[in-house]
Design an enzyme around this catalytic site. Structure first.
Site, PDB file in Angstrom:
ATOM      1  CG  HIS A  85      -3.967  24.835 -57.137  1.00 48.80           C
ATOM      2  ND1 HIS A  85      -3.432  24.231 -56.373  1.00 48.80           N
ATOM      3  CD2 HIS A  85      -5.440  24.544 -56.817  1.00 48.80           C
ATOM      4  CE1 HIS A  85      -4.093  23.719 -55.301  1.00 48.80           C
ATOM      5  NE2 HIS A  85      -5.215  23.968 -55.551  1.00 48.80           N
ATOM      6  CG  ASP A 131       0.089  25.036 -55.438  1.00 54.00           C
ATOM      7  OD1 ASP A 131      -0.382  26.085 -56.286  1.00 54.00           O
ATOM      8  OD2 ASP A 131      -0.766  24.114 -55.504  1.00 54.00           O
ATOM      9  CD  GLN A 220      -9.990  17.647 -54.462  1.00 60.65           C
ATOM     10  OE1 GLN A 220      -9.299  18.493 -55.072  1.00 60.65           O
ATOM     11  NE2 GLN A 220      -9.298  16.578 -54.170  1.00 60.65           N
ATOM     12  N   GLY A 221     -11.092  21.871 -52.084  1.00 62.61           N
ATOM     13  CA  GLY A 221     -11.719  23.062 -51.591  1.00 62.61           C
ATOM     14  C   GLY A 221     -10.944  23.509 -50.160  1.00 62.61           C
ATOM     15  CG  ASP A 222      -9.444  21.182 -47.021  1.00 65.77           C
ATOM     16  OD1 ASP A 222     -10.528  21.750 -46.535  1.00 65.77           O
ATOM     17  OD2 ASP A 222      -9.832  19.885 -47.044  1.00 65.77           O
ATOM     18  CB  SER A 223      -6.314  24.025 -52.877  1.00 68.62           C
ATOM     19  OG  SER A 223      -6.141  22.912 -52.934  1.00 68.62           O
TER      20      SER A 223
HETATM   21  N1  ARG Z   1      -6.350  20.620 -55.102  1.00 67.65           N
HETATM   22  C1  ARG Z   1      -7.202  20.543 -53.878  1.00 67.65           C
HETATM   23  C2  ARG Z   1      -7.822  21.731 -53.837  1.00 67.65           C
HETATM   24  O1  ARG Z   1      -7.805  22.634 -54.824  1.00 67.65           O
HETATM   25  C3  ARG Z   1      -6.522  20.093 -52.727  1.00 67.65           C
HETATM   26  C4  ARG Z   1      -6.407  18.724 -52.783  1.00 67.65           C
HETATM   27  C5  ARG Z   1      -5.945  18.101 -51.576  1.00 67.65           C
HETATM   28  N2  ARG Z   1      -5.932  16.513 -51.510  1.00 67.65           N
HETATM   29  C6  ARG Z   1      -5.304  15.972 -50.564  1.00 67.65           C
HETATM   30  N3  ARG Z   1      -5.550  14.683 -50.704  1.00 67.65           N
HETATM   31  N4  ARG Z   1      -4.871  16.456 -49.596  1.00 67.65           N
HETATM   32  O2  ARG Z   1      -8.620  22.137 -52.821  1.00 67.65           O
END
Ligand code: ARG
Length: 268
Positions: A85, A131, A220-223
């Protein structure tokens, strides 16, 4: 419950590839993350600064203007594993990999271009699995790589194992971190994760980690960034409902389910 995935790129300030997730509510930091109202300290939440020297395989993905939007893990000198993603629909020329740098405002390490983006062919949205993506770098990097969990490594995925998650994503301040942060979270059982997320959780393609009471998590941003057990890459940060919320662990791509796919990309 309406399940929404964060519009990942919006957070990132980059143009949003259609990450229209059928599910809503997962991912975006909410008022519940407000440190003023949340008694639990929630930063990557529960994280602390990490030295890039201890995690030399940890990289981040940046736009051509240098904006950090995701993490990744160096799995070969010229290959980075990340979340699908993060890069689905992107052209290689729009993504840079930054390695050897823990301070986003610093100049340490190297910024390298990407020549190819492989996204798992069955990927649709983070909550439906697959993913995973592999980037091919323009030049090889001199940093230590991380070994992949293999499909036979069941013990690495045992409930209660201590896992370290790394990234530059959103902290309890609501902004992304300038510095690389690390946090330790226990892997959950499949039952715990299914209880939280119902059929969105797929035990064959995902693994969850977090404390029942929340407080420590990726955000967010850790993905795309690494989840590590015993020095082995077991997960890639993928999704969750909010961040660090009680009863809603973080969900990670289960690397062991994709070892052969990733190795095929490394060999290509
Ligand atoms: N989708 C998020 C990203 O793009 C990562 C979200 C992780 N969330 C969590 N609660 N661990 O960075």
């Amino acid at each position: 419950m309406a399940i929404t995935l964060p519009r990942l790129r919006t957070l990132l300030g980059a143009s949003l590839a259609a990450v229209s997730l059928s599910v809503t509510g997962f991912g975006v930091a909410t008022a519940a993350d407000d440190p003023a109202t949340d008694p639990i300290e929630t930063r990557v939440i529960g994280g602390e600064r990490a030295s890039i020297d201890d995690y030399p395989y940890t990289v981040y993905l940046a736009t051509s203007t240098g904006f950090q939007f995701c993490g990744g893990a160096l799995v070969a000198p010229d290959k980075v594993a990340t979340a699908a993603h993060c890069v689905d629909g992107d052209s290689p020329s729009s993504v840079d990999v930054v390695a050897g740098r823990e301070d986003k405002q610093g100049t340490a390490g190297e910024v390298v271009g990407v020549t190819d983006i492989w996204v798992h062919p069955d990927y649709v949205t983070a909550t439906s699995g697959e993913d995973v993506a592999v980037l091919t770098l323009e030049t090889s990097l001199p940093y230590e790589t991380i070994d992949l969990a293999s499909s036979a490594d069941d013990a690495l995925y045992a409930q209660g194992n201590s896992a370290t998650v790394l990234g530059w994503g959103t902290t309890e301040t609501g902004s992304s971190s300038r510095y690389l942060l690390e946090a330790v979270v226990p892997l959950t059982s499949d039952a715990t994760c299914s209880d939280a997320y119902g059929s969105s959780y797929g035990s064959d393609s995902m693994i969850c980690a977090g404390y029942p009471e929340g407080g420590i998590d990726a955000c967010q941003g850790d993905s795309g960034g690494p989840l590590v057990v015993d020095g082995v890459l077991v997960g890639l940060t993928s999704w969750g409902r909010g961040c660090a919320q009680a009863g809603f662990p973080g969900v990670y791509t289960r690397v062991g389910a994709y070892t052969a796919d990733i190795e095929a990309q490394i060999a290509s």
